[in-house]
Design an enzyme around this catalytic site. Structure first.
Site, PDB file in Angstrom:
ATOM      1  N   ARG A   9      -3.850 -10.446   3.791  1.00  0.00           N
ATOM      2  CA  ARG A   9      -4.292 -11.805   4.131  1.00  0.00           C
ATOM      3  C   ARG A   9      -3.131 -12.725   4.512  1.00  0.00           C
ATOM      4  O   ARG A   9      -3.369 -13.805   5.052  1.00  0.00           O
ATOM      5  CB  ARG A   9      -5.085 -12.425   2.979  1.00  0.00           C
ATOM      6  CG  ARG A   9      -6.464 -11.802   2.823  1.00  0.00           C
ATOM      7  CD  ARG A   9      -7.343 -12.563   1.842  1.00  0.00           C
ATOM      8  NE  ARG A   9      -8.728 -12.132   1.917  1.00  0.00           N
ATOM      9  CZ  ARG A   9      -9.303 -11.286   1.071  1.00  0.00           C
ATOM     10  NH1 ARG A   9      -8.620 -10.757   0.086  1.00  0.00           N
ATOM     11  NH2 ARG A   9     -10.570 -10.941   1.223  1.00  0.00           N
ATOM     12  N   HIS A  27       0.839  -1.209   0.000  1.00  0.00           N
ATOM     13  CA  HIS A  27       0.000   0.000   0.000  1.00  0.00           C
ATOM     14  C   HIS A  27       0.876   1.262   0.000  1.00  0.00           C
ATOM     15  O   HIS A  27       0.594   2.224  -0.713  1.00  0.00           O
ATOM     16  CB  HIS A  27      -0.872   0.055   1.257  1.00  0.00           C
ATOM     17  CG  HIS A  27      -1.856  -1.054   1.398  1.00  0.00           C
ATOM     18  ND1 HIS A  27      -1.788  -1.984   2.407  1.00  0.00           N
ATOM     19  CD2 HIS A  27      -2.959  -1.373   0.671  1.00  0.00           C
ATOM     20  CE1 HIS A  27      -2.793  -2.835   2.303  1.00  0.00           C
ATOM     21  NE2 HIS A  27      -3.517  -2.493   1.250  1.00  0.00           N
ATOM     22  N   GLY A  82      -2.931  -1.694  -7.010  1.00  0.00           N
ATOM     23  CA  GLY A  82      -1.797  -2.626  -7.029  1.00  0.00           C
ATOM     24  C   GLY A  82      -1.963  -3.701  -8.101  1.00  0.00           C
ATOM     25  O   GLY A  82      -3.074  -4.146  -8.398  1.00  0.00           O
ATOM     26  N   LYS A 123      -0.968  -6.757  -7.928  1.00  0.00           N
ATOM     27  CA  LYS A 123      -1.241  -8.110  -7.423  1.00  0.00           C
ATOM     28  C   LYS A 123      -2.693  -8.493  -7.739  1.00  0.00           C
ATOM     29  O   LYS A 123      -2.973  -9.616  -8.128  1.00  0.00           O
ATOM     30  CB  LYS A 123      -1.004  -8.199  -5.909  1.00  0.00           C
ATOM     31  CG  LYS A 123      -1.269  -9.618  -5.382  1.00  0.00           C
ATOM     32  CD  LYS A 123      -0.944  -9.734  -3.927  1.00  0.00           C
ATOM     33  CE  LYS A 123      -1.920  -9.007  -3.059  1.00  0.00           C
ATOM     34  NZ  LYS A 123      -3.252  -9.650  -3.003  1.00  0.00           N
ATOM     35  N   VAL A 146       4.668  -5.548  -4.582  1.00  0.00           N
ATOM     36  CA  VAL A 146       5.755  -5.507  -3.599  1.00  0.00           C
ATOM     37  C   VAL A 146       5.800  -6.873  -2.916  1.00  0.00           C
ATOM     38  O   VAL A 146       4.761  -7.412  -2.509  1.00  0.00           O
ATOM     39  CB  VAL A 146       5.540  -4.386  -2.563  1.00  0.00           C
ATOM     40  CG1 VAL A 146       6.668  -4.379  -1.543  1.00  0.00           C
ATOM     41  CG2 VAL A 146       5.445  -3.043  -3.257  1.00  0.00           C
TER      42      VAL A 146
END
Ligand code: PAF
Length: 278
Positions: free
Chosen positions: A187, A37, A147, A149, A176
């Site tokens: 998570r 973040h 992000g 991901k 990251v």
């Protein structure tokens, strides 16, 4: 740094800033802030003069059997971390502020929200696009950073922005990773020590496919099957591994530059996602 809970307060702050000519940067989050973040916040800061971060665990994007209640929350720590990054406003509305009684409107990006993660999470992306559109209307950002991901999420949000003529530039921040390669995620805290060690296989399998491609592997089925095996051997329960085009998310016939290998895997009860573009 201001901490705002009310939509009306935030709208006033933003309109004041816009009158001053500030470019508004926005990073939507569900909190439990980590380096991933923070790197999005840094990207937003570089491209704007006023940075808003929202922290809101959004109920509609969780299925009935998913982890809405268990989702990790630590507002105090989040505030400290974001303050250090020079964030101007944290927006942390209540569920009632966002979804008052009688709330009825949901936004869905068709097709893209029903593949990959959407197969096992059929209402997830509708929840995401609904909250993201609402937050865009509240924050009115010039740029918003997401992000990589959550790759499918970025494709779906870009499609929504295009289809609904939204005046916001979508910027995608890099994944990251922890030192051993595991992609950072709120998570990850669910994982036991043993699961955490095993979960490194996700990154390793993605590195493997990238190298195998360099050495000439072109068959997507062979690639995904091998990844499946690598992960299963380490005790991961594969939800999906797919080789798709990075823009359309459609399955590819041959691995090529711009192919996205995306995966979702359970370790115990924890569902992790990761991806790589080859
Ligand atoms: O990526 C997330 O954390 C969430 O899906 C988002 C974009 C903040 C919407 O709730």
């Amino acid at each position: 740094m201001r901490f705002v809970k009310k939509i009306s307060t935030l709208k006033k702050i933003i309109s004041h800033r816009k009158k001053k000519g500030d470019i508004i940067g926005f990073v939507p989050t569900m909190g439990y802030i980590h380096e991933g973040h923070l790197s999005l916040v840094r990207t937003a800061r570089k491209q704007s003069q006023f940075v808003v971060v929202s922290i809101f665990v959004n109920p509609p994007q969780f299925g009935p059997k998913e982890d809405f209640r268990a989702y990790p929350r630590d507002l105090k720590r989040d505030m400290q971390l974001l303050k250090k990054e020079g964030v101007d406003v944290i927006f942390n509305p209540t569920n009632k502020e966002i979804y008052p009684e009688g709330y009825k409107t949901y936004v869905e990006v068709f097709d893209l929200s029903k593949i990959l993660c959407g197969v096992s999470r059929p209402t997830h992306f509708q929840g995401v696009t609904t909250i993201v559109l609402k937050l865009f209307n509240i924050v009115q950002p010039d740029i918003a950073v997401f992000g990589k991901k959550d790759y499918q999420q970025t494709v779906i949000i870009r499609q929504m922005v295009k289809d609904l003529n939204l005046d916001v530039k979508i910027v995608i921040g890099k994944i990251v990773r922890e030192k051993d390669g595991l992609a950072m995620s709120s998570r990850n805290t669910y994982l036991s020590n043993d699961e955490r060690r095993r979960a490194v296989v996700l990154y390793r399998s993605l590195q493997w496919v990238k190298n195998a491609y360099k050495k000439g592997l072109r068959n997507p089925k062979k690639a995904t099957q091998r990844i499946n095996n690598m992960i299963s051997k380490r005790g991961g329960r594969v939800n999906y591994v797919e080789a798709v085009d990075k823009d359309t998310l459609k399955p590819v016939r041959n691995l090529k530059k711009g192919t996205l290998i995306g995966l979702a895997v359970y370790f115990g009860k924890t569902r992790l996602i990761d991806n790589i573009i080859i």
